[in-house]
Design an enzyme around this catalytic site. Structure first.
Site, PDB file in Angstrom:
ATOM      1  N   HIS A 243       0.412  -1.280   0.073  1.00 17.15           N
ATOM      2  CA  HIS A 243       0.093   0.079   0.112  1.00 17.15           C
ATOM      3  C   HIS A 243       1.270   1.381  -0.066  1.00 17.15           C
ATOM      4  CE1 HIS A 243      -3.520  -2.212   1.326  1.00 17.15           C
ATOM      5  NE2 HIS A 243      -2.796  -3.194   1.903  1.00 17.15           N
TER       6      HIS A 243
HETATM    7  O1  RIB Z   1      -5.254   0.187   4.120  1.00 19.04           O
HETATM    8  C1  RIB Z   1      -3.549   0.130   4.078  1.00 19.04           C
HETATM    9  C2  RIB Z   1      -2.783   1.368   5.402  1.00 19.04           C
HETATM   10  O2  RIB Z   1      -3.468   0.572   6.316  1.00 19.04           O
HETATM   11  C3  RIB Z   1      -1.648   1.030   5.244  1.00 19.04           C
HETATM   12  O3  RIB Z   1      -1.114   1.995   5.118  1.00 19.04           O
HETATM   13  C4  RIB Z   1      -0.848   0.514   6.023  1.00 19.04           C
HETATM   14  O4  RIB Z   1      -0.274   0.234   6.234  1.00 19.04           O
HETATM   15  C5  RIB Z   1      -2.261   1.039   7.106  1.00 19.04           C
HETATM   16  O5  RIB Z   1      -1.750   1.876   7.739  1.00 19.04           O
END
Ligand code: RIB
Ligand code: CA
Length: 313
Positions: A243
């Site tokens: 992500h």
């Molecule tokens: O939904 C994914 C996000 O939530 C990413 O930033 C992960 O590190 C968590 O913070």
């Protein structure tokens, strides 16, 4: 071209760690002015510790790491140990940090840094709940117009939620903070689950990290080996979705991503859809566009870039 000056606001988190490593391995494109930790994946004490662990892993103890807000603006903290493990950085065995936290609160660092630099020259890169950013805007509204751009990981439209049926974790944890940021008028580039779920660390890609033969390569491979369990189980995906590294990759090679400049509003009232990013992808309202919402990533190009840059550390 001079490197882009950024502040990384983060809740490490294995994917945050890789995003930070990518930034620190790319000095031609990115100058990290500092890192501010926020409560999110795990409580603040751990996110502030993990951010320093990552800086030491990259050999960059010169980067100031500040502790920021320990809970959302209005709601109790929701964490994600079920995804990231008890430490937030489960997977590799990494030493406790020797570098101290920087003096002062992360929110004040954001305010002071924006006031100290020419308007339009500092980009904010939130990788977790938006509590620090929103608090800084509330405490010092004068800094809002000084922000060059916000490039954040958060939200979802076609992919819908990963923490509830409707909401992505970063937005869900602090929806009021997200509303402040999305209504700030600042140019925002959003990396939602719609793209990050295509940035999957397949076994082949993870082998490439391990084949770097470095401490960084090994640590990243161990992190994604751990971090992939949740998404493989829930989505049947081929590997861990990276992500947060989508944010730093965008700063280096924006052409890897494509999306639409649309209106995005945040649900803050309904318990059923709290934290949903209501993205007007099809332009069915007359609401003013306020975000570049990404819909596609060149996953091969992303991993080629990431692997090549991690090899530098
Ligand atoms: O939904 C994914 C996000 O939530 C990413 O930033 C992960 O590190 C968590 O913070
Ligand atoms: Ca994160």
């Amino acid at each position: 071209m001079a490197p882009r000056k950024i502040i990384i606001d983060t809740d490490p988190g294995q994917d945050d760690a890789v995003a930070i490593l990518l930034a620190l391995s790319s000095p031609e494109e990115i100058e990290v002015l500092g890192i501010t930790a926020v409560a999110g994946n795990v409580p603040l004490e751990l996110t502030a510790k993990n951010a320093r662990i990552v800086c030491e892993l990259a050999g960059r103890t010169d980067i100031p790491v500040y502790a920021g807000c320990e809970r959302p603006l209005k709601r109790p903290l929701v964490t994600a140990e079920h995804v990231h493990g008890k430490t937030g950085l489960d997977g590799p065995v990494l030493p406790d940090p020797q570098m101290p936290l920087a003096e002062g609160h992360g929110v004040d660092f954001i305010i002071e840094t924006l006031r100290a630099h020419e308007p339009g020259t500092v980009t904010l890169c939130p990788l977790g709940p938006l509590t620090n950013i929103a608090t800084a805007f509330q405490k010092a509204p004068d800094i809002i117009e000084r922000v060059q751009e916000i490039v954040l990981m958060g939200g979802a439209y076609f992919e819908v939620g990963n923490i509830t049926p409707a909401a992505e974790f970063n937005i869900y944890v602090d929806p009021e903070a997200a509303e402040i940021v999305f209504k700030s008028g600042i140019h925002i580039a959003v990396m939602p689950l719609d793209v990050t779920h295509d940035a999957l660390v397949t076994p082949h890609r993870n082998d490439a990290f391990r084949a770097l033969g470095s401490q960084v390569g090994h640590a990243v491979a161990e992190m994604t080996d751990f971090f992939e369990r949740f998404d493989k189980e829930k989505y049947g995906s081929e590997g861990a979705p990276l992500h947060d590294p989508c944010v730093t990759a965008y700063l280096i090679q924006p052409e890897l991503f494509s999306g639409r400049h649309i209106n995005v509003e945040i649900e803050t009232q309904s318990e059923l859809t709290l934290g949903m990013t209501v993205a007007d992808w099809w332009g069915v309202t007359d609401r003013t566009p306020n975000a570049m919402f990404m819909g596609n990533v060149d996953a091969h190009g992303f991993f080629t870039l990431l692997t090549e840059r991690l090899a530098r550390l």
